[in-house]
Design a protein around this motif. Structure first.
Motif, short mmCIF file in Angstrom:
data_model
loop_
_atom_site.label_atom_id
_atom_site.label_comp_id
_atom_site.label_asym_id
_atom_site.label_seq_id
_atom_site.Cartn_x
_atom_site.Cartn_y
_atom_site.Cartn_z
N GLY A 1 -9.91 -14.03 0.87
CA GLY A 1 -8.66 -14.88 0.52
C GLY A 1 -7.97 -13.73 -0.18
O GLY A 1 -8.14 -12.60 0.10
N ALA A 2 -7.33 -14.16 -1.74
CA ALA A 2 -6.56 -13.01 -2.76
C ALA A 2 -8.01 -11.78 -3.20
O ALA A 2 -7.48 -11.73 -3.81
N ARG A 3 -9.55 -12.72 -2.66
CA ARG A 3 -10.35 -12.03 -3.72
C ARG A 3 -11.10 -11.28 -3.07
O ARG A 3 -11.40 -9.87 -3.39
N ALA A 4 -10.29 -10.78 -1.37
CA ALA A 4 -9.94 -9.72 -1.01
C ALA A 4 -9.11 -8.24 -1.07
O ALA A 4 -9.41 -7.77 -0.78
N HIS A 5 -8.53 -8.63 -2.28
CA HIS A 5 -7.05 -7.46 -2.20
C HIS A 5 -7.43 -6.32 -2.59
O HIS A 5 -8.99 -6.90 -3.84
N LYS A 6 -7.34 -5.61 -1.73
CA LYS A 6 -7.84 -3.76 -2.55
C LYS A 6 -9.23 -3.44 -2.24
O LYS A 6 -9.35 -3.00 -2.86
N LYS A 7 -10.21 -4.35 -1.66
CA LYS A 7 -11.29 -4.16 -1.36
C LYS A 7 -11.21 -3.72 0.31
O LYS A 7 -10.53 -3.52 0.64
N THR A 8 -12.89 -2.73 0.39
CA THR A 8 -12.61 -2.25 1.69
C THR A 8 -14.16 -2.93 2.95
O THR A 8 -14.84 -3.09 2.00
N PHE A 9 -13.27 -3.00 4.00
CA PHE A 9 -13.98 -3.79 4.94
C PHE A 9 -14.41 -2.66 5.90
O PHE A 9 -13.23 -2.38 6.34
N ARG A 10 -15.44 -3.33 6.70
CA ARG A 10 -15.57 -3.56 7.76
C ARG A 10 -15.68 -4.60 9.05
O ARG A 10 -16.42 -5.23 8.52
N ILE A 11 -14.44 -4.87 9.88
CA ILE A 11 -14.17 -6.14 10.82
C ILE A 11 -14.70 -5.48 11.85
O ILE A 11 -14.00 -4.08 12.43
N PHE A 12 -14.14 -6.42 13.02
CA PHE A 12 -15.02 -5.96 14.27
C PHE A 12 -14.18 -7.56 15.05
O PHE A 12 -14.29 -8.38 14.92
N GLY A 13 -13.83 -7.16 16.09
CA GLY A 13 -13.49 -8.28 17.18
C GLY A 13 -12.72 -7.84 18.29
O GLY A 13 -12.88 -6.69 18.76
N VAL A 14 -11.73 -8.86 18.57
CA VAL A 14 -11.17 -8.58 20.43
C VAL A 14 -9.84 -8.37 20.08
O VAL A 14 -9.55 -9.56 18.83
N LEU A 15 -8.97 -6.83 20.25
CA LEU A 15 -7.79 -7.12 20.40
C LEU A 15 -7.07 -7.95 21.40
O LEU A 15 -7.24 -7.51 22.05
N LYS A 16 -5.99 -8.86 20.16
CA LYS A 16 -5.39 -9.94 20.69
C LYS A 16 -3.41 -9.17 21.69
O LYS A 16 -2.98 -10.19 22.69
N GLU A 17 -3.12 -8.43 20.48
CA GLU A 17 -2.36 -7.88 20.35
C GLU A 17 -2.04 -6.91 20.16
O GLU A 17 -2.57 -6.14 18.64
N TYR A 18 -1.25 -5.83 20.27
CA TYR A 18 -0.46 -4.67 19.63
C TYR A 18 0.38 -3.95 20.29
O TYR A 18 0.98 -4.50 21.36
N ASN A 19 1.19 -4.22 19.16
CA ASN A 19 2.35 -3.44 19.12
C ASN A 19 2.71 -2.43 17.86
O ASN A 19 2.81 -2.23 16.99
#
Length: 119
Positions: free
Chosen positions: A20-38
């Motif tokens: 949640g808010a603890r992630a604000h301004k922190k850097t992460f590596r995430i992965f997953g399937v792209l479900k929507e893209y505009n």
């Protein structure tokens, strides 16, 4: 030479959402399937293991991301009435064995915890 951005902590989408808010301004590596893209709105939705994360793709520039393909993104989080991920770089992740990848992340975290006391 030091870069202005951290390399990013590897994290699953559900765990990032739990931050949640603890992630604000922190850097992460995430992965997953792209479900929507505009590309015009510079918005996307990434999903893994039933968890969905909204992405703001403005820092990626004009790219041709393919829906229903797996990607890894590195970027920062913003929290303002909800979590928004702003990736700066990405790579295709379709050829990665996700079960093996998750296993390696778990083993690495255990090693860091045992060796340095933090993951």
């Amino acid at each position: 030479m030091q870069t202005p951005f951290a390399h990013g902590v590897v994290i699953q989408i559900r765990d990032l959402l739990n931050e949640g808010a603890r992630a604000h301004k922190k850097t992460f590596r995430i992965f997953g399937v792209l479900k929507e893209y505009n590309s015009l709105r510079q918005r996307a939705v990434l999903e893994h293991a039933g968890a969905r994360l909204d992405l703001d793709t403005r820092f990626l520039g004009p790219v041709a991301l393919l829906v229903d393909h797996m990607y890894q993104f590195i970027g920062e989080c913003e929290f303002n009435q909800g979590l928004l991920f702003l990736p700066r770089v990405f790579r295709p992740f379709d050829s990665v064995d996700i079960d093996q990848y998750l296993r390696v992340i778990q083993i690495r975290s255990q090693f860091l915890q045992q060796t340095y006391g933090s993951a």
